[in-house]
Enzyme design. Structure first.
Site, PDB file in Angstrom:
ATOM      1  N   VAL A 274     -26.044 -18.582  -6.238  1.00  0.00           N
ATOM      2  CA  VAL A 274     -25.426 -17.471  -5.513  1.00  0.00           C
ATOM      3  C   VAL A 274     -25.699 -16.129  -6.185  1.00  0.00           C
ATOM      4  O   VAL A 274     -25.353 -15.923  -7.345  1.00  0.00           O
ATOM      5  CB  VAL A 274     -23.898 -17.677  -5.399  1.00  0.00           C
ATOM      6  N   SER A 275     -26.311 -15.221  -5.436  1.00  0.00           N
ATOM      7  CA  SER A 275     -26.683 -13.910  -5.961  1.00  0.00           C
ATOM      8  C   SER A 275     -25.830 -12.814  -5.335  1.00  0.00           C
ATOM      9  O   SER A 275     -25.479 -12.895  -4.155  1.00  0.00           O
ATOM     10  CB  SER A 275     -28.154 -13.650  -5.635  1.00  0.00           C
ATOM     11  N   PRO A 276     -25.520 -11.759  -6.112  1.00  0.00           N
ATOM     12  CA  PRO A 276     -24.808 -10.610  -5.539  1.00  0.00           C
ATOM     13  C   PRO A 276     -25.789  -9.561  -4.989  1.00  0.00           C
ATOM     14  O   PRO A 276     -25.362  -8.543  -4.459  1.00  0.00           O
ATOM     15  CB  PRO A 276     -24.090 -10.034  -6.761  1.00  0.00           C
ATOM     16  N   ASP A 392     -33.146 -13.045  -9.320  1.00  0.00           N
ATOM     17  CA  ASP A 392     -32.228 -12.113  -9.971  1.00  0.00           C
ATOM     18  C   ASP A 392     -32.772 -11.662 -11.328  1.00  0.00           C
ATOM     19  O   ASP A 392     -32.231 -10.774 -11.963  1.00  0.00           O
ATOM     20  CB  ASP A 392     -30.855 -12.754 -10.174  1.00  0.00           C
TER      21      ASP A 392
END
Ligand SMILES: *[C@@H]1O[C@H](CO)[C@@H](O)[C@H](O)[C@H]1NC(C)=O
Ligand SMILES: *[C@@H]1O[C@H](CO)[C@@H](O)[C@H](O)[C@H]1NC(C)=O
Ligand SMILES: *[C@@H]1O[C@H](CO)[C@@H](O)[C@H](O)[C@H]1NC(C)=O
Length: 703
Positions: A274-276, A392
């Site tokens: 999960v990436s922001p 990321d």
């Protein structure tokens, strides 16, 4: 009538007695854990260029202690750090036991890292995780151990009769899946149960005293704290850390960051994939989309990395952190009728077991063969795609994600370090092994083999503390399983929280299906394709045993390696200053006047910040003049608005400067201000001495 009232009262009283409502004692605490902010590498991106040059946000530990009326206690601590290491936990328990005796131990204390990638490294005792830090850093280790201990001590000393509420909300615009093609390997009927390919639920535990005064709020949300990217050199707790500061500011009015009684935390969960960086991965030169399977860009189109939603990483951190904090505040502000509050009631319990993963010998449902299979773990190993990094933070060499073929040159490098056995190769398949970390023993273990597994239970809430980064679906499967097990064992509507990166670090955990795709997360699933199935088996067994009140075999102890640590980091040699300009001398004075959006910049002649890391204090204050006698602290080095940047100006003579930046915003009160810097210098003939510098005052004008 009277009789009826009496009956109601007595029924209520019995109910209170049975369900244990109002029988908890709760306490929260916070402490500074910031590591040495300069000259040490950051933990997370494994980027050798990412050496600390200063401080943007301080790192904190935040803890809660809950005790039921049988005096059974559990502790949960979340730390603004890359992850947790078992050696740190062992040290914290040692300090707690010296102070409080055996009431705190491995079994009832969980320590979980938020996974910020801008925290100071060097606290893990497994070589692979300290290579990019150039080895172990005792100062980082001590900062974490003492800070975590203090946060738990404070929570303990604050214990008071109280209540706990659980609530949830969804936050849609802060996370995306960074390996969406791996996620698609999971069965269609399973994916069809979920609207998104990442979890969007924020789960909150709210602690209040019996007068309903708010004591603290702990929030779990699955997102990597990698809004600050691998070019950042200022220590930061990243997006979740900023959310913590915003939440705490709301209830600790007029306090500087890190001070005040209310404790607000954002804890890690199943954030593996999960990436922001919600604008998604793009090629840095062309701006085109990257290849979906390999996350590579065509020649001359640049590197593939994700960013957003802001213009730069600071703005992105601020936006993501603000959205998380606003969601948590919504839950705290809503009145109970409108929301899905639920009071947590019932007994406190906990269970813990060390598991020897490579020698795990059990059976579990295998989603690939769709039957019950014998499952064995593998000796730890990292696959080729591990070196590719992620969108990321891309890796240094020309590795591609999704690699399932090996290559002779890298195999030669690998075999020079230590070759995998034939058994390792078949055990990890289809992962091509880049590093046979489980076989390397020189100078000590490279990756853990014996790992702590642990569950805390507070009434109908279960906190499963897992020792790595579970992907979205890996986390969902475990949560669903444990909830079902708890209900089958007679529990009520049990809520399961997955606390990621707890107690030790073992990289990633994907589902067996995702493992087949061998993207970064799968290549970093270190015990092979059955890693997740083993956890499903172990945590199911632990949940059953905990609910039945049974004891489990404690398992083998992890090795003690504290006395064998290698370090290539040198200490501070000495500090010097130019003739006639002592430490604290103001080299660059502020202007006379500033307005909103201006940045005040002041430079002092300084010592090395590693001489004193000023826990619970600050390297500088921005002070506002109240009257002729009094200046009041408005900002510190932990404030979002300020930056502390250290610069070595002469290597041989040991000269250095610190630059202090303060950006004025609409919340800044107009008035007269000054900047004061505190530091320590190391004298060439020995000894460390304090110094201080004060800038000229300046005016911040009304808008
Ligand atoms: C990191 O963010 C900065 C902007 O703050 C940007 O210039 C840089 O290209 C980004 N680098 C990576 C590798 O994400
Ligand atoms: C695994 O367990 C089976 C059955 O319990 C046993 O026969 C076997 O010897 C075990 N293998 C190892 C390597 O411990
Ligand atoms: C300050 O900057 C913000 C964001 O760039 C902008 O919206 C605002 O208008 C600016 N305010 C002033 C007074 O210049």
């Amino acid at each position: 009538m009277e009789k009826l009232e009496l009956l109601i009262v007595s029924v209520l009283a019995t109910w209170v007695l049975i369900s244990g409502v109002e029988a908890y004692r709760v306490g929260v605490g916070r402490a500074d854990v910031t590591g040495p902010p300069v000259e040490i590498h950051f933990m997370g991106y494994a980027n050798l260029k990412q050496v600390g040059r200063g401080l943007h946000l301080r790192q904190f530990a935040r803890s809660f202690v809950v005790e039921d009326d049988n005096q059974r206690r559990v502790v949960f601590c979340t730390v603004d750090a890359g992850m947790m290491g078992y050696a740190v936990k062992r040290e914290v328990i040692k300090r707690l036991q010296q102070r409080y005796g055996p009431i705190y131990n491995d079994e009832n204390v969980v320590i979980s890292g938020t996974h910020t990638h801008s925290g100071v490294g060097g606290f893990l005792m497994h070589l692979l995780y300290d290579i990019s830090i150039l080895g172990f850093v005792p100062q980082t280790f001590e900062a974490l151990a003492q800070g975590i201990y203090l946060s738990i001590k404070r929570a303990n000393d604050n214990l008071t009769p109280g209540k706990i509420f659980l609530s949830k909300t969804s936050v849609l615009n802060v996370n995306i899946n960074r390996s969406p093609t791996s996620y698609l390997r999971n069965p269609e009927e399973e994916r069809a149960q979920y609207e998104h390919d990442v979890d969007k639920t924020l789960t909150q535990l709210r602690f209040v005293d019996l007068e309903n005064n708010l004591l603290g709020a702990f929030n779990w949300y699955a997102v990597h704290p990698v809004s600050m990217n691998n070019t950042n050199k200022l220590v930061s707790s990243d997006n979740v850390g900023y959310a913590e500061l915003l939440l705490e500011k709301e209830y600790n009015t007029n306090k500087v960051p890190g001070k005040g009684k209310f404790v607000g935390a954002f804890c890690s969960s199943n954030l593996g994939d999960v990436s922001p960086n919600i604008m998604g991965p793009k090629c840095s030169i062309s701006g085109n989309d990257c290849d979906l399977l390999s996350s590579k860009c065509p020649a001359k189109e640049g590197e593939c990395f994700a960013s957003g939603p802001g213009h730069d990483m600071f703005e992105s951190t601020k936006i993501i952190g603000t959205r998380l904090a606003e969601a948590a505040l919504r839950l705290l502000n809503e009145n109970s009728e409108e929301s899905n509050y639920r009071e947590i009631t019932g007994e406190v319990a906990y269970i813990h077991q060390f598991v020897d993963m490579p020698n795990y010998n059990g059976s579990s449902y295998n989603p690939l063969s769709r039957k019950l299979d014998i499952i064995r773990g593998c000796h730890p190993a990292m696959g080729y795609s591990f070196a590719a990094g992620t969108t990321d933070g891309p890796g240094a060499f020309n590795f591609e994600q999704g690699t399932i073929t090996d290559n002779a040159m890298w195999n030669a490098v690998r075999d020079f370090i230590v070759p995998p056995t034939q058994e390792d190769i078949s055990c990890h398949a289809p992962k091509p092994i880049l590093l046979a970390t489980g076989r390397a023993t020189f100078p000590y273990e490279w990756q853990p083999k014996i790992i702590p597994t642990q569950i805390l239970k507070i009434g109908d809430l279960i906190i499963a503390a897992v020792p790595g980064e579970f992907t979205t679906m890996a986390g969902r499967r475990l949560r669903n399983k444990l909830a079902a097990v708890a209900v089958a064992a007679g529990g009520r509507d049990t809520e399961v929280i997955l606390a990621g990166l707890s107690n030790i670090y073992t990289s990633y955990v994907t589902t067996p299906e995702e493992y087949q795709a061998q993207r970064y997360e799968a290549a970093s699933t270190i015990f092979g394709p059955n890693t997740h199935s083993i956890y499903m088996d172990v945590y199911e067994g632990l949940t059953k045993a905990m609910i039945r009140g049974e004891k489990v075999n404690p398992g083998p102890s992890p090795p003690y390696m504290n006395d064998r640590m290698l370090s290539m980091n040198t200490g501070v040699i000495f500090d010097g200053h130019p003739i006639g300009k002592d430490f604290g001398y103001v080299k660059l004075q502020p202007n006379n006047e500033y307005k909103i959006n201006d940045t005040v910049k002041v430079t002092f002649i300084a010592g090395n910040p590693r001489n004193n890391i000023f826990h619970e204090k600050t390297y500088f204050v921005i002070e506002r003049k109240i009257n002729e006698e009094r200046w009041k602290v408005a900002y510190t080095d932990a404030s979002w608005e300020t930056k502390f940047i250290w610069e070595r100006t002469h290597l041989i003579l040991g000269f250095s400067d610190v630059h202090i930046h303060w950006t004025i915003n609409t919340n800044t009160l107009p008035g007269e201000y000054r900047v004061r810097h505190f530091g320590n210098y190391k004298y060439i003939l020995g000894g460390i001495f304090p110094y201080e510098g004060i800038s000229q005052s300046f005016i911040v004008k009304e808008d």
